[in-house]
Scaffold this active site. Structure first.
Site, PDB file in Angstrom:
ATOM      1  N   ASP A  39      26.439  53.015  76.847  1.00  0.00           N
ATOM      2  CA  ASP A  39      27.566  52.793  77.755  1.00  0.00           C
ATOM      3  C   ASP A  39      27.040  52.265  79.076  1.00  0.00           C
ATOM      4  OD1 ASP A  39      30.742  54.118  77.529  1.00  0.00           O
ATOM      5  OD2 ASP A  39      30.062  53.033  79.332  1.00  0.00           O
ATOM      6  N   SER A 150      42.115  45.357  66.929  1.00  0.00           N
ATOM      7  CA  SER A 150      43.271  45.994  67.557  1.00  0.00           C
ATOM      8  C   SER A 150      44.544  45.377  66.990  1.00  0.00           C
ATOM      9  CB  SER A 150      43.207  45.742  69.066  1.00  0.00           C
ATOM     10  OG  SER A 150      44.479  45.887  69.638  1.00  0.00           O
ATOM     11  N   ALA A 166      40.123  37.727  71.259  1.00  0.00           N
ATOM     12  CA  ALA A 166      38.797  38.296  70.977  1.00  0.00           C
ATOM     13  C   ALA A 166      38.872  39.275  69.808  1.00  0.00           C
ATOM     14  CB  ALA A 166      38.259  38.995  72.232  1.00  0.00           C
ATOM     15  N   ALA A 196      44.265  57.348  72.073  1.00  0.00           N
ATOM     16  CA  ALA A 196      44.345  57.611  73.495  1.00  0.00           C
ATOM     17  C   ALA A 196      42.974  57.310  74.085  1.00  0.00           C
ATOM     18  CB  ALA A 196      44.699  59.072  73.715  1.00  0.00           C
ATOM     19  N   LYS A 417      43.299  43.912  29.062  1.00  0.00           N
ATOM     20  CA  LYS A 417      41.973  44.095  28.470  1.00  0.00           C
ATOM     21  C   LYS A 417      40.974  44.683  29.463  1.00  0.00           C
ATOM     22  CE  LYS A 417      42.652  42.626  24.297  1.00  0.00           C
ATOM     23  NZ  LYS A 417      42.544  43.582  23.183  1.00  0.00           N
ATOM     24  N   ASP A 493      42.549  17.639  28.930  1.00  0.00           N
ATOM     25  CA  ASP A 493      42.256  18.874  29.662  1.00  0.00           C
ATOM     26  C   ASP A 493      41.272  18.558  30.780  1.00  0.00           C
ATOM     27  OD1 ASP A 493      41.544  21.286  30.688  1.00  0.00           O
ATOM     28  OD2 ASP A 493      41.091  22.248  28.773  1.00  0.00           O
ATOM     29  N   ASN A 495      40.696  20.208  33.445  1.00  0.00           N
ATOM     30  CA  ASN A 495      40.284  21.406  34.184  1.00  0.00           C
ATOM     31  C   ASN A 495      38.893  21.177  34.808  1.00  0.00           C
ATOM     32  OD1 ASN A 495      39.501  23.939  34.976  1.00  0.00           O
ATOM     33  ND2 ASN A 495      40.104  24.963  33.060  1.00  0.00           N
ATOM     34  N   PRO A 496      38.798  21.259  36.159  1.00  0.00           N
ATOM     35  CA  PRO A 496      37.527  20.941  36.812  1.00  0.00           C
ATOM     36  C   PRO A 496      36.358  21.852  36.401  1.00  0.00           C
ATOM     37  CG  PRO A 496      39.142  21.790  38.387  1.00  0.00           C
ATOM     38  CD  PRO A 496      39.866  21.564  37.111  1.00  0.00           C
ATOM     39  N   HIS A 498      35.057  22.128  33.794  1.00  0.00           N
ATOM     40  CA  HIS A 498      34.210  21.465  32.806  1.00  0.00           C
ATOM     41  C   HIS A 498      33.444  20.267  33.367  1.00  0.00           C
ATOM     42  CE1 HIS A 498      36.344  24.082  30.137  1.00  0.00           C
ATOM     43  NE2 HIS A 498      37.493  23.548  30.474  1.00  0.00           N
ATOM     44  N   ILE A 513      30.936  24.278  32.103  1.00  0.00           N
ATOM     45  CA  ILE A 513      30.885  24.673  30.694  1.00  0.00           C
ATOM     46  C   ILE A 513      31.769  23.739  29.865  1.00  0.00           C
ATOM     47  CG2 ILE A 513      30.444  27.081  31.303  1.00  0.00           C
ATOM     48  CD1 ILE A 513      33.302  27.751  30.423  1.00  0.00           C
ATOM     49  N   GLY A 516      36.570  24.929  25.448  1.00  0.00           N
ATOM     50  CA  GLY A 516      36.612  25.702  24.208  1.00  0.00           C
ATOM     51  C   GLY A 516      37.093  24.817  23.058  1.00  0.00           C
ATOM     52  N   PHE A 546      36.750  32.447  21.230  1.00  0.00           N
ATOM     53  CA  PHE A 546      35.615  31.952  22.018  1.00  0.00           C
ATOM     54  C   PHE A 546      34.950  33.167  22.669  1.00  0.00           C
ATOM     55  CE2 PHE A 546      38.956  28.669  22.183  1.00  0.00           C
ATOM     56  CZ  PHE A 546      38.291  27.655  21.513  1.00  0.00           C
TER      57      PHE A 546
HETATM   58  C1  LIG Z   1      47.172  28.241  32.482  1.00  0.00           C
HETATM   59  C2  LIG Z   1      46.344  27.425  31.681  1.00  0.00           C
HETATM   60  C3  LIG Z   1      45.786  27.867  30.362  1.00  0.00           C
HETATM   61  C4  LIG Z   1      44.430  27.350  30.207  1.00  0.00           C
HETATM   62  C5  LIG Z   1      43.749  27.403  28.877  1.00  0.00           C
HETATM   63  C6  LIG Z   1      42.291  27.083  28.900  1.00  0.00           C
HETATM   64  C7  LIG Z   1      41.867  25.873  29.683  1.00  0.00           C
HETATM   65  C8  LIG Z   1      40.431  25.417  29.376  1.00  0.00           C
HETATM   66  O1  LIG Z   1      40.108  24.298  30.172  1.00  0.00           O
HETATM   67  C9  LIG Z   1      39.481  26.556  29.632  1.00  0.00           C
HETATM   68  C10 LIG Z   1      38.329  26.545  28.728  1.00  0.00           C
HETATM   69  O2  LIG Z   1      38.172  25.771  27.824  1.00  0.00           O
HETATM   70  S1  LIG Z   1      37.159  27.784  28.979  1.00  0.00           S
HETATM   71  C11 LIG Z   1      35.903  27.475  27.770  1.00  0.00           C
HETATM   72  C12 LIG Z   1      36.065  28.234  26.488  1.00  0.00           C
HETATM   73  N1  LIG Z   1      36.107  29.649  26.645  1.00  0.00           N
HETATM   74  C13 LIG Z   1      34.990  30.374  26.960  1.00  0.00           C
HETATM   75  O3  LIG Z   1      33.916  29.850  27.160  1.00  0.00           O
HETATM   76  C14 LIG Z   1      35.166  31.872  27.042  1.00  0.00           C
HETATM   77  C15 LIG Z   1      34.069  32.557  26.274  1.00  0.00           C
HETATM   78  N2  LIG Z   1      34.327  33.989  26.288  1.00  0.00           N
HETATM   79  C16 LIG Z   1      33.825  34.826  27.219  1.00  0.00           C
HETATM   80  O4  LIG Z   1      33.082  34.402  28.094  1.00  0.00           O
HETATM   81  C17 LIG Z   1      34.210  36.287  27.148  1.00  0.00           C
HETATM   82  O5  LIG Z   1      34.677  36.570  25.850  1.00  0.00           O
HETATM   83  C18 LIG Z   1      35.331  36.697  28.156  1.00  0.00           C
HETATM   84  C19 LIG Z   1      34.869  36.402  29.610  1.00  0.00           C
HETATM   85  C20 LIG Z   1      36.617  35.933  27.860  1.00  0.00           C
HETATM   86  C21 LIG Z   1      35.614  38.195  28.005  1.00  0.00           C
HETATM   87  O6  LIG Z   1      34.415  38.856  28.201  1.00  0.00           O
HETATM   88  P1  LIG Z   1      34.394  40.327  28.838  1.00  0.00           P
HETATM   89  O7  LIG Z   1      35.216  40.360  30.074  1.00  0.00           O
HETATM   90  O8  LIG Z   1      32.964  40.727  28.921  1.00  0.00           O
HETATM   91  O9  LIG Z   1      35.177  41.152  27.776  1.00  0.00           O
HETATM   92  P2  LIG Z   1      34.579  42.156  26.716  1.00  0.00           P
HETATM   93  O10 LIG Z   1      34.011  43.333  27.429  1.00  0.00           O
HETATM   94  O11 LIG Z   1      33.763  41.430  25.721  1.00  0.00           O
HETATM   95  O12 LIG Z   1      35.911  42.623  25.994  1.00  0.00           O
HETATM   96  C22 LIG Z   1      36.945  43.275  26.737  1.00  0.00           C
HETATM   97  C23 LIG Z   1      38.222  43.182  25.962  1.00  0.00           C
HETATM   98  O13 LIG Z   1      38.654  41.814  25.928  1.00  0.00           O
HETATM   99  C24 LIG Z   1      38.714  41.354  24.582  1.00  0.00           C
HETATM  100  N3  LIG Z   1      38.179  39.987  24.581  1.00  0.00           N
HETATM  101  C25 LIG Z   1      36.913  39.614  24.781  1.00  0.00           C
HETATM  102  N4  LIG Z   1      36.800  38.288  24.668  1.00  0.00           N
HETATM  103  C26 LIG Z   1      38.026  37.818  24.389  1.00  0.00           C
HETATM  104  C27 LIG Z   1      38.528  36.528  24.134  1.00  0.00           C
HETATM  105  N5  LIG Z   1      37.738  35.458  24.121  1.00  0.00           N
HETATM  106  N6  LIG Z   1      39.847  36.398  23.858  1.00  0.00           N
HETATM  107  C28 LIG Z   1      40.646  37.487  23.802  1.00  0.00           C
HETATM  108  N7  LIG Z   1      40.223  38.753  24.043  1.00  0.00           N
HETATM  109  C29 LIG Z   1      38.920  38.898  24.330  1.00  0.00           C
HETATM  110  C30 LIG Z   1      37.839  42.278  23.771  1.00  0.00           C
HETATM  111  O14 LIG Z   1      38.221  42.324  22.426  1.00  0.00           O
HETATM  112  C31 LIG Z   1      38.046  43.591  24.506  1.00  0.00           C
HETATM  113  O15 LIG Z   1      39.280  44.145  24.120  1.00  0.00           O
HETATM  114  P3  LIG Z   1      39.337  45.377  23.116  1.00  0.00           P
HETATM  115  O16 LIG Z   1      38.400  46.390  23.691  1.00  0.00           O
HETATM  116  O17 LIG Z   1      40.765  45.771  23.107  1.00  0.00           O
HETATM  117  O18 LIG Z   1      38.848  44.822  21.791  1.00  0.00           O
END
Ligand SMILES: CCCCCCC[C@@H](O)CC(=O)SCCNC(=O)CCNC(=O)[C@H](O)C(C)(C)COP(=O)(O)OP(=O)(O)OC[C@H]1O[C@@H](n2cnc3c(N)ncnc32)[C@H](O)[C@@H]1OP(=O)(O)O
Length: 715
Positions: A39, A150, A166, A196, A417, A493, A495-496, A498, A513, A516, A546
Site C-alpha cells: 500500500d 467493477s 480502466a 464497503a 453422447k 462440401d 467446409n473449410p 478440409h 482432414i 468423411g 467414421f
Molecule cells: C451442419 C452440417 C452437417 C455437417 C456434416 C459433416 C460435414 C463434413 O464436412 C465434416 C466431415 O467430413 S468431418 C470428417 C469425417 N469425420 C471424422 O473424421 C470423425 C472421426 N471420428 C472421430 O474423430 C470420433 O469418433 C469423434 C470425435 C466423432 C467422437 O470421439 P469421442 O468424443 O472420443 O467419442 P468416444 O469416447 O469414442 O465415444 C463417445 C460416444 O459417442 C459415440 N460416438 C463415437 N464416435 C461416433 C461417431 N463417429 N458417430 C456417432 N457416435 C459416435 C460412441 O459410440 C459413444 O457413445 P456410446 O457410449 O453411447 O456408445
C-alpha cells in the site's frame, strides 16, 4: 472436507492497507500464506503517501500469528512490489491486483491527468505487477492472479468514464493473461466486488454500505486463488455474501445479405434489426476461435445459398454428368483402373454414376438447413464443431445420371453422447417425377455439445454392424493424394475444415482432414471393384461410422468380409494401422461370383451377358517382381464371343513371369509378352490360345477356362 490452506504460498495483495485488500491480506495470513501487504498509503484520489496503512495490516496479521511484510511502492512500479516478495520469501504464488483510486468527474470535465492517473493505477499497475510475476509463475508451473474490475466497468456509471474504461480494460487484460498462462497452470480471473470501502463510502446509501462487508467477498477471492480451483479466465461478481459468474453473451444475430456476391445496404440492416438485437437464445462463446468458426460458418452459408436459410430454392440439387465425373475423380476413380472408365466418361456405352455420389444431395440439404445447427436444446451448433459421424445411404428407386433431385431433411433424434451430441437426420430424396429414390441418414457429431440431458441411445439410428470374426476375405488398398480434399470439395462440401489450416487448428487438428464422404467414396468403390465388378447398379445400401480422421495423402486399406449379399468392411490407414471407418457394410443386389461358381452349368444357360472374373492376382508391394491385376472377361450366353476384357497391370513393369496369385493359382507369361499385354499390343485371349499365357495350379479354373476360350478363338 479439509480446510483450504495456503501454507508455503506467498501472496501479494496490492492496495492492502484498507477495505477489500486488507480483508484479503488478513484472510490469506490466517490460512498460512506469507503475505506482502502493498500500500502506497495515499489518499483515495491518488494523492500523498504513507507507510501507516500497510504497516498496520502487517501488524494485524502478525498479531494473529501470521507472516507478512509491508511494501510501500506504487503499483505503477509493479516490478518493485514483486521484488519485495522475492527478496523476503524467495517466491510468489498469488497476486491480487486490488489497488485503485478514483477521480470521478462527469465525462466532459475529465482532464488528461484524471484519465492518466486512474489508468496508471488500475490498468498499468495491474499490468506491471502481473508482468513481473508472470515469468516466476511460468518457471514454477503455478500461479494465481486476480484482477479487480467493477460493475462500473461492466455497465458504466455516471461520472466514472475514466474508471469504467480502466476497469473494463482489466477484463480484457485478464482474458488474455488467462489464455497465455493456461498451459503453465497460471490462472487469471476477475473479481467484480461491490463492497464497503473508501472508494464507495459516499457513493452507496448508508444502510446498504453497512451490509457490504469486504470480509464477505474475501473468501471468494481466496478460493479463486487456491490450487484446487480450476476456474480460469472468468469474471466473478460478489457482494454481501453472494457470488455469481458474469459473462458476455452474443445474440444469434442475422445474416444481412443472401449470398456472398451481395453488398449490405443500410436498409438491409434496418430490416434485420429486430433479429440482430434479439437476445433470445443468446450464447456465450468460449473463445475467439469459436467466434471465428461461426464467422466461417456464415461465410460458408453465404457461399452456398441453396438452402432455405440461404434464401433460394429449397433443397433442390441439380447435377450433370460432369458433376458425377468430378465426384468420381474426387473419390479416386481412375481411367488407369480396370473398368472404371464408365464412371469418368459420359459417352461410355455404360456410363454410370458412383452410387455414393447420391449422398451429396442429402449432405447439401443438411448443411444448408438449420435443422442440424438448431437441433441441440439451448445451443446453436457451429460448423467449427461438427464432424461427420455416421452415414447410411439406400438407393430405392431409379436415380438419374443427371437432372434435379429434391430432398427433405428431418431430425429424427438427438443423442447425448457426453463428449458431443449425435444429431440423427433423415433425408428423403425424390426425382423429378416425385418418386422417392434415395433414403439417407446422416449422423452429425457436434463436438462439445453433449451433456444437455438427452437420451444416450437412439431408436431410429440405423445400427452399424460388427465385422465377422475371421481374417478378411479380401483387402484392397489405394493411396489418397495430398490434394484429395482440395479435389473432393469441388463436389460441394466446401467446409473449410478440409482445406484451411486455420479452421483445422480451431478444431484441434494439426492439418486439414479429409471429408468423411471422400473416405466413404474410396471404400465403397473398392468394395464394388472386389465384389460387384464395378457395376454401380448392383449397389443397394451402405452404412458406416467414421471413427478417426483421415489425412489427405494417407493410404486407405479396405478389409472386406462377404456374408451373402452383404459385404462387411473396415477401412484402415495403411501407414498407421489406425481404423478410420468401422461397423461398415455394403448391401449388394447380387454379388459377382468367383470364377469357379460362375462357370457352373446353370450360369452358362443364363440369357444374360455372362461376366466373370478369371482370377484375381494381388499386388504385393514387398515383392517388386509380383504383379497386380484383375482379369475380367465378358462372354455372351453361349460362351462364344468375348465381348470385352481388361487387365489391370499395375506394378507390372518388373514382372518376371510368375506373379503371385490366389493359393493354387499361377498365371505364367514371358516378360516380353507381358510387356506387350500391358501396352495393349497383345490380346490376352490370343496370348492364352497361343500358350503364351498359362493358368496352372487351380485345376478347375484352368480346365473350365480353356474350352471356353478355345471356342471363342474359333470364331
Ligand atoms: C451442419 C452440417 C452437417 C455437417 C456434416 C459433416 C460435414 C463434413 O464436412 C465434416 C466431415 O467430413 S468431418 C470428417 C469425417 N469425420 C471424422 O473424421 C470423425 C472421426 N471420428 C472421430 O474423430 C470420433 O469418433 C469423434 C470425435 C466423432 C467422437 O470421439 P469421442 O468424443 O472420443 O467419442 P468416444 O469416447 O469414442 O465415444 C463417445 C460416444 O459417442 C459415440 N460416438 C463415437 N464416435 C461416433 C461417431 N463417429 N458417430 C456417432 N457416435 C459416435 C460412441 O459410440 C459413444 O457413445 P456410446 O457410449 O453411447 O456408445
Amino acid at each position: 472436507m479439509a480446510d483450504l490452506r495456503f501454507d508455503g504460498r506467498v501472496v501479494v495483495v496490492t492496495g492492502a492497507g484498507a477495505g477489500l485488500g486488507r480483508a484479503y491480506a488478513l484472510l490469506f495470513g490466517s490460512r498460512g500464506a506469507k503475505v506482502v501487504v502493498n500500500d502506497l498509503g495515499g489518499g483515495r484520489h491518488g494523492d500523498g503517501s504513507s507507510s501507516k496503512a500497510a504497516d498496520s495490516v502487517v501488524d494485524e496479521i502478525k498479531r494473529n500469528g501470521g507472516i507478512a511484510v509491508a511494501d510501500y511502492n506504487s503499483v505503477v512500479d509493479g516490478d518493485k512490489v514483486i521484488k519485495t516478495a522475492l527478496d523476503n520469501f524467495g517466491r510468489i504464488d498469488v497476486l491480487i491486483n486490488n489497488a485503485g483510486i478514483l477521480r470521478d468527474k462527469s465525462f466532459v470535465r475529465i482532464s488528461d491527468q484524471d484519465w492518466d492517473l486512474v489508468h496508471n493505477v488500475h490498468l498499468k499497475g495491474s499490468f506491471k505487477a502481473t508482468q513481473a510475476a508472470f515469468p516466476v509463475f511460468k518457471k514454477q508451473g503455478y500461479g494465481r492472479i486476480v484482477m479487480t474490475s467493477s460493475n462500473s466497468g461492466l455497465y458504466g456509471n455516471f461520472g466514472q468514464a475514466n474508471y469504467s474504461a480502466a476497469k473494463m480494460g482489466l477484463v480484457g487484460l485478464a482474458s488474455t493473461v488467462a489464455i497465455e498462462g493456461a498451459k503453465s497452470n497460471i490462472h487469471c480471473n476477475v473479481i467484480v466486488p461491490t463492497a464497503a470501502s473508501r472508494l464507495t463510502e459516499d457513493i452507496l446509501p448508508p444502510d446498504l454500505y453497512a451490509e457490504l462487508k469486504p470480509e464477505l467477498i474475501a473468501p471468494v477471492v481466496a478460493y479463486l486463488c487456491h490450487e484446487s480451483c480450476e476456474e480460469n479466465g472468468s469474471i466473478i461478481e460478489s457482494a454481501a455474501g453472494w457470488a455469481g459468474k458474469c459473462t458476455i453473451v452474443r445474440a444469434k444475430g442475422n445474416l444481412l445479405r443472401s449470398k456472398i456476391s451481395d453488398i449490405v445496404t443500410v436498409e438491409n440492416v434496418r430490416d434485420s434489426w429486430e433479429k440482430v438485437t434479439d437476445i433470445t437464445g443468446a450464447e456465450r462463446l468460449a473463445s475467439i476461435q469459436e467466434a471465428t468458426g461461426q464467422l466461417m460458418s456464415d461465410l460458408e452459408r453465404l457461399s452456398n445459398p441453396t438452402g432455405p436459410e440461404g434464401g433460394s430454392d429449397g433443397n433442390t440439387f441439380s447435377f450433370t454428368s460432369k458433376d458425377a465425373i468430378l465426384y468420381a475423380l474426387g473419390v479416386g476413380a481412375s481411367t488407369g483402373a480396370t473398368n472404371e472408365l464408365k464412371f469418368l466418361y459420359e459417352n461410355h456405352e455404360d456410363f454410370q454414376v458412383l452410387p455414393t455420389y447420391y449422398v451429396q444431395p442429402a449432405l447439401m440439404a443438411v448443411m444448408m438447413s438449420r435443422t442440424t445447427t438448431d437441433a441441440v436444446p439451448g445451443k446453436t451448433i457451429g460448423l467449427e464443431q461438427v464432424l461427420h459421424g455416421e452415414q447410411y445411404i439406400e438407393v430405392c428407386g431409379e436415380v438419374p445420371t443427371e437432372g434435379n433431385l429434391v430432398s427433405k431433411v428431418s431430425v429424427e433424434e438427438v443423442l447425448d453422447k457426453g463428449s458431443g451430441a449425435a444429431i440423427v437426420s433423415k433425408i428423403e430424396t425424390f426425382n423429378e417425377s416425385g418418386d422417392l429414390v434415395l433414403v439417407n441418414q446422416t449422423v452429425t457429431f457436434a463436438v462439445k455439445a453433449g451433456n444437455f440431458g438427452g437420451p444416450r441411445n437412439g431408436v431410429k439410428i440405423i445400427p452399424t454392424q460388427p465385422k465377422p470374426n475371421r481374417r478378411p476375405d479380401a483387402s484392397l488398398s489405394q493411396k489418397t493424394s495430398v490434394d484429395q480434399a482440395a479435389l473432393y470439395r469441388l463436389s460441394g462440401d466446401t467446409n473449410p475444415l478440409h482445406i484451411d489450416p486455420n479452421m483445422a487448428g480451431i478444431m484441434g487438428y494439426d492439418r486439414p482432414i479429409l471429408h468423411g464422404l471422400c473416405s466413404l467414396g474410396f471404400s465403397v468403390r473398392l468394395v464394388l471393384r472386389q465384389f460387384a465388378n464395378n457395376d454401380a447398379t448392383l449397389f443397394r445400401a451402405c452404412k458406416l461410422r467414421f471413427v478417426k480422421p483421415v489425412f489427405p495423402g494417407e493410404t486407405l486399406r479396405v478389409d472386406m468380409w462377404r456374408e451373402n449379399n452383404r459385404i462387411h468392411f473396415e477401412t484402415v490407414v495403411a501407414e498407421t494401422g489406425v481404423t478410420v471407418i468401422s461397423g461398415a457394410y455394403v448391401d449388394l443386389k447380387s454379388v459377382m461370383q468367383p470364377l469357379a461358381n460362375k462357370l457352373s452349368a446353370s450360369n452358362l444357360k443364363s440369357d444374360a451377358v455372362f461376366e466373370f472374373i478369371i482370377d484375381q492376382v494381388k499386388a504385393d508391394p514387398n515383392k517388386a517382381k509380383s504383379v497386380g491385376g484383375v482379369f475380367l472377361y465378358n462372354i455372351t450366353k453361349d460362351g462364344k464371343q468375348a465381348k470385352q476384357w481388361t487387365m489391370d497391370l499395375k506394378n507390372a513393369k518388373v514382372y518376371n513371369g510368375k506373379p503371385e496369385g490366389k493359393p493354387n493359382t499361377t498365371l505364367t507369361i514371358s516378360d516380353e509378352d507381358f510387356m506387350l499385354l500391358s501396352e495393349g499390343k497383345l490380346n490376352p485371349q490370343t496370348a492364352f490360345m497361343k500358350g503364351k499365357l498359362k493358368v496352372t495350379g487351380n485345376v478347375m479354373l484352368a480346365q473350365k477356362l480353356a474350352p471356353l476360350l478355345k471356342a471363342n478363338a474359333k470364331l
